[in-house]
Structures are given as structure tokens and as C-alpha cells.
Design a protein around this motif. Sequence first.
Motif, PDB file in Angstrom:
ATOM      1  N   LYS A  34       0.819  -1.212   0.000  1.00 15.40           N
ATOM      2  CA  LYS A  34       0.000   0.000   0.000  1.00 15.40           C
ATOM      3  C   LYS A  34       0.852   1.261   0.000  1.00 15.40           C
ATOM      4  O   LYS A  34       0.398   2.327  -0.444  1.00 15.40           O
ATOM      5  CB  LYS A  34      -0.932  -0.004   1.212  1.00 15.40           C
ATOM      6  N   ALA A  35       2.081   1.155   0.497  1.00 13.84           N
ATOM      7  CA  ALA A  35       2.967   2.310   0.574  1.00 13.84           C
ATOM      8  C   ALA A  35       3.665   2.620  -0.747  1.00 13.84           C
ATOM      9  O   ALA A  35       4.278   3.688  -0.882  1.00 13.84           O
ATOM     10  CB  ALA A  35       4.017   2.082   1.660  1.00 13.84           C
ATOM     11  N   ILE A  36       3.582   1.737  -1.722  1.00 13.76           N
ATOM     12  CA  ILE A  36       4.361   1.904  -2.948  1.00 13.76           C
ATOM     13  C   ILE A  36       3.974   3.148  -3.750  1.00 13.76           C
ATOM     14  O   ILE A  36       4.861   3.872  -4.235  1.00 13.76           O
ATOM     15  CB  ILE A  36       4.289   0.622  -3.805  1.00 13.76           C
ATOM     16  N   PRO A  37       2.687   3.472  -3.948  1.00 15.76           N
ATOM     17  CA  PRO A  37       2.390   4.672  -4.754  1.00 15.76           C
ATOM     18  C   PRO A  37       3.092   5.928  -4.263  1.00 15.76           C
ATOM     19  O   PRO A  37       3.514   6.766  -5.085  1.00 15.76           O
ATOM     20  CB  PRO A  37       0.865   4.785  -4.648  1.00 15.76           C
ATOM     21  N   ALA A  38       3.258   6.074  -2.965  1.00 16.01           N
ATOM     22  CA  ALA A  38       3.929   7.252  -2.422  1.00 16.01           C
ATOM     23  C   ALA A  38       5.433   7.231  -2.691  1.00 16.01           C
ATOM     24  O   ALA A  38       6.097   8.266  -2.539  1.00 16.01           O
ATOM     25  CB  ALA A  38       3.674   7.360  -0.928  1.00 16.01           C
ATOM     26  N   GLN A  39       5.985   6.095  -3.088  1.00 21.46           N
ATOM     27  CA  GLN A  39       7.408   5.982  -3.380  1.00 21.46           C
ATOM     28  C   GLN A  39       7.727   6.275  -4.844  1.00 21.46           C
ATOM     29  O   GLN A  39       8.898   6.291  -5.235  1.00 21.46           O
ATOM     30  CB  GLN A  39       7.906   4.581  -3.023  1.00 21.46           C
ATOM     31  N   LEU A  40       6.707   6.478  -5.662  1.00 25.64           N
ATOM     32  CA  LEU A  40       6.902   6.688  -7.089  1.00 25.64           C
ATOM     33  C   LEU A  40       6.906   8.177  -7.415  1.00 25.64           C
ATOM     34  O   LEU A  40       6.237   8.971  -6.747  1.00 25.64           O
ATOM     35  CB  LEU A  40       5.797   5.985  -7.879  1.00 25.64           C
ATOM     36  N   PRO A  41       7.631   8.586  -8.444  1.00 26.66           N
ATOM     37  CA  PRO A  41       7.683  10.007  -8.779  1.00 26.66           C
ATOM     38  C   PRO A  41       6.346  10.548  -9.270  1.00 26.66           C
ATOM     39  O   PRO A  41       6.045  11.726  -9.119  1.00 26.66           O
ATOM     40  CB  PRO A  41       8.749  10.073  -9.876  1.00 26.66           C
ATOM     41  N   GLU A  42       5.552   9.675  -9.878  1.00 29.10           N
ATOM     42  CA  GLU A  42       4.213  10.012 -10.348  1.00 29.10           C
ATOM     43  C   GLU A  42       3.488   8.707 -10.650  1.00 29.10           C
ATOM     44  O   GLU A  42       4.095   7.637 -10.688  1.00 29.10           O
ATOM     45  CB  GLU A  42       4.272  10.892 -11.599  1.00 29.10           C
ATOM     46  N   LYS A  43       2.194   8.792 -10.837  1.00 32.92           N
ATOM     47  CA  LYS A  43       1.433   7.601 -11.168  1.00 32.92           C
ATOM     48  C   LYS A  43       1.911   7.051 -12.510  1.00 32.92           C
ATOM     49  O   LYS A  43       2.027   7.809 -13.486  1.00 32.92           O
ATOM     50  CB  LYS A  43      -0.061   7.934 -11.231  1.00 32.92           C
ATOM     51  N   PRO A  44       2.203   5.767 -12.613  1.00 35.33           N
ATOM     52  CA  PRO A  44       2.732   5.239 -13.869  1.00 35.33           C
ATOM     53  C   PRO A  44       1.715   5.337 -15.010  1.00 35.33           C
ATOM     54  O   PRO A  44       0.509   5.271 -14.798  1.00 35.33           O
ATOM     55  CB  PRO A  44       3.023   3.767 -13.540  1.00 35.33           C
ATOM     56  N   ARG A  45       2.253   5.454 -16.215  1.00 35.98           N
ATOM     57  CA  ARG A  45       1.409   5.375 -17.412  1.00 35.98           C
ATOM     58  C   ARG A  45       0.870   3.967 -17.574  1.00 35.98           C
ATOM     59  O   ARG A  45      -0.251   3.764 -18.044  1.00 35.98           O
ATOM     60  CB  ARG A  45       2.234   5.762 -18.640  1.00 35.98           C
ATOM     61  N   ALA A  46       1.668   2.996 -17.169  1.00 39.35           N
ATOM     62  CA  ALA A  46       1.292   1.584 -17.217  1.00 39.35           C
ATOM     63  C   ALA A  46       2.255   0.805 -16.331  1.00 39.35           C
ATOM     64  O   ALA A  46       3.304   1.325 -15.915  1.00 39.35           O
ATOM     65  CB  ALA A  46       1.328   1.044 -18.643  1.00 39.35           C
ATOM     66  N   VAL A  47       1.890  -0.427 -16.035  1.00 39.37           N
ATOM     67  CA  VAL A  47       2.733  -1.322 -15.250  1.00 39.37           C
ATOM     68  C   VAL A  47       3.023  -2.570 -16.086  1.00 39.37           C
ATOM     69  O   VAL A  47       2.101  -3.163 -16.665  1.00 39.37           O
ATOM     70  CB  VAL A  47       2.046  -1.735 -13.937  1.00 39.37           C
ATOM     71  N   LEU A  48       4.276  -2.936 -16.159  1.00 39.75           N
ATOM     72  CA  LEU A  48       4.691  -4.165 -16.828  1.00 39.75           C
ATOM     73  C   LEU A  48       5.087  -5.162 -15.748  1.00 39.75           C
ATOM     74  O   LEU A  48       6.009  -4.903 -14.977  1.00 39.75           O
ATOM     75  CB  LEU A  48       5.868  -3.898 -17.763  1.00 39.75           C
ATOM     76  N   VAL A  49       4.394  -6.291 -15.680  1.00 40.64           N
ATOM     77  CA  VAL A  49       4.624  -7.278 -14.634  1.00 40.64           C
ATOM     78  C   VAL A  49       5.193  -8.559 -15.232  1.00 40.64           C
ATOM     79  O   VAL A  49       4.534  -9.219 -16.057  1.00 40.64           O
ATOM     80  CB  VAL A  49       3.318  -7.613 -13.879  1.00 40.64           C
ATOM     81  N   ALA A  50       6.408  -8.912 -14.833  1.00 41.62           N
ATOM     82  CA  ALA A  50       6.977 -10.222 -15.136  1.00 41.62           C
ATOM     83  C   ALA A  50       6.620 -11.136 -13.967  1.00 41.62           C
ATOM     84  O   ALA A  50       7.157 -10.999 -12.872  1.00 41.62           O
ATOM     85  CB  ALA A  50       8.487 -10.127 -15.301  1.00 41.62           C
ATOM     86  N   SER A  51       5.679 -12.033 -14.192  1.00 42.99           N
ATOM     87  CA  SER A  51       5.118 -12.832 -13.103  1.00 42.99           C
ATOM     88  C   SER A  51       5.723 -14.228 -13.040  1.00 42.99           C
ATOM     89  O   SER A  51       5.897 -14.895 -14.064  1.00 42.99           O
ATOM     90  CB  SER A  51       3.594 -12.961 -13.287  1.00 42.99           C
ATOM     91  N   GLY A  52       5.990 -14.664 -11.809  1.00 43.98           N
ATOM     92  CA  GLY A  52       6.474 -16.015 -11.592  1.00 43.98           C
ATOM     93  C   GLY A  52       5.433 -17.079 -11.858  1.00 43.98           C
ATOM     94  O   GLY A  52       5.729 -18.275 -11.731  1.00 43.98           O
ATOM     95  N   HIS A  53       4.224 -16.666 -12.256  1.00 43.33           N
ATOM     96  CA  HIS A  53       3.159 -17.624 -12.532  1.00 43.33           C
ATOM     97  C   HIS A  53       2.845 -17.768 -14.013  1.00 43.33           C
ATOM     98  O   HIS A  53       1.816 -18.348 -14.382  1.00 43.33           O
ATOM     99  CB  HIS A  53       1.892 -17.223 -11.766  1.00 43.33           C
ATOM    100  N   TRP A  54       3.721 -17.247 -14.847  1.00 49.55           N
ATOM    101  CA  TRP A  54       3.519 -17.417 -16.292  1.00 49.55           C
ATOM    102  C   TRP A  54       4.856 -17.698 -16.941  1.00 49.55           C
ATOM    103  O   TRP A  54       5.778 -16.908 -16.830  1.00 49.55           O
ATOM    104  CB  TRP A  54       2.886 -16.161 -16.890  1.00 49.55           C
ATOM    105  N   GLU A  55       4.948 -18.822 -17.612  1.00 49.54           N
ATOM    106  CA  GLU A  55       6.159 -19.171 -18.331  1.00 49.54           C
ATOM    107  C   GLU A  55       5.789 -19.759 -19.689  1.00 49.54           C
ATOM    108  O   GLU A  55       4.750 -20.416 -19.831  1.00 49.54           O
ATOM    109  CB  GLU A  55       7.024 -20.147 -17.544  1.00 49.54           C
TER     110      GLU A  55
END
Length: 282
Positions: A34-55
Motif C-alpha cells: 500500500k505504501a508503494i504509490p507514495a514511493q513513485l515520482p508520479e502515477k505510472p502510465r502503465a505497469v509491466l509485470v513479469a510474473s512467476g506464474h507465467w512461463e
Amino acid sequence: MQQPVLFLSHGGGPWPWLDGPFRRGFDWLEASLKAIPAQLPEKPRAVLVASGHWEEPRFTVSTAAMPGMVYDYYGFPEHTYHIRYPAPGAPELAERVVDLAQGAGIAMGRDPVRGYDHGTFSMLQPIWPEADVPVLSLSLRADYDPAAHLALGHALAPLRDEGVLIIGSGFSFHNLRHFNAGAAAPSAAFDAWLRHTLTEVSPAQREARLLHWDQAPAARICHPREDHLIPLMVAVGAAGNEQGLCIYSEDQMRGGISASSYRFGGDLAPSRFDLIGAHARA
């Protein structure tokens, strides 16, 4: 504005949609997410997720405009097989990912139907519960070659300057047979090695150590199958010369294991979630 890069331990199954002792075991992780948005310079345009549940046999990116859900867990209450994380996809960004990968000589496939697996939606729900940030899913390559995943991260690094937050979603400890007090010593040993590698050595040394991660203390006890560690390689590759910071750590998750998450780049001021032990959550 350049976005940092994250490697996040994502928790077990559909935990944000549960209650009771299982959910409470992720309280400190949830607070750190929950604390991560406050650690970012601005709200991202998008998020790219490399997930350990897809190979996949080759790296693959999702191209769906409105991805569905992948309920890749079992034994949970019926309602958890009907939950939704309705964030839009990012098909145009997917083509940018393909171009960057191919420009680096890396084969990249497209999947028009892949939905969000729990390595994506369970991790993102506490961060952006409104599901208003477009999300792009990226597979691992099934051979788990650390060098290949580091190289992919290097290739995708320009996305950071385009407002894209790159997240490697896995778990710093992932041995499903040993989520108990018996894993306390091996998980602590591996976690200490990982912290030293990501936060204290030079970027060149960091990559050299990660190429041989299975030689770390208790490595194969903590990761008998490295699907939840390999997303870290994508994150570290994208981080380039950025130093790592531990943004979440505890040594009493699920009865005794050590777990952690990291950020590369951004403000490297210490996080209050980089605290060790159950006492830290009091």
C-alpha cells in the motif's frame, strides 16, 4: 519522469480477498504494498509485470485490451474463483515491448488472451485497488536462464523513461513444502545473501552473483524451482546501475520464514517496512 523498478514478494494465492489467520499472515506485506504509490515520482502510465506464474518456451507479452483472470491456485473459498481485477491491458505498449526485445535480438511472442494470474492481481490489488493503471503481463522463459532474463530487463529499461513501472513479481522464498518454522534458518541465510547482493555490491558484481544464484546459502532449499526468483532477473536487468533498497522485510512470515521486496532507483531513503521480525509489526 523515470520510474524505478521493483521486485516484489507477492504473497500466497488470493490473499487480499480473504480474512482470518491466513490473511493476517500477510499484514506487513500488505502495508508495504500500500505504501508503494507514495514511493513513485508520479502515477505510472502503465505497469509491466513479469510474473512467476507465467512461463512460455519463449518470452511472451499479453496483448489483450481487457484481460480476464487466471485462477492459478486451489483449495481456496469459492468466492475467490469469481474475483476480478478489472485493470485495462496495454496493447500498444505490448508492441513497444516486442520492438525493444527484438531490437536486442530477443524473441518475443504475443498472447491475445492471457489474463491476470495471482502473481499479478493479488500483488496489484493493495497497490491500486481502483485498478485504474493499465497492466501488461510478461512471461518468463521456461528455461529460467538467468542471463536471458537479465538481458531482457536490459532491453526493456527504456520503458522506465516512458512512464512505465517494471515489476518482477515473485517471492524471495518459495518452497511450498516448507512454509513453516523449519524454514527459518535456510530462508534467513538466503535472504541475507540476497540483501547483500542487491543493496551492497556493485551492479556488475550484482549481476555476476545472480548468474550463479544457486550457489548462495540454502538456495535450492528456498527455491527448489526458481520460478519465483527469476522475475528478479528481469527487474535487475532493467535497473541498470541503480542501487537496490529493501522496501519490505520480515522474518516471521507464515510462522518463521524470511521474505523481502526491493526497489531500484527513486528515493533511496530507508523504508519503515524494512524491519526484521514479528516485533516490527507491533
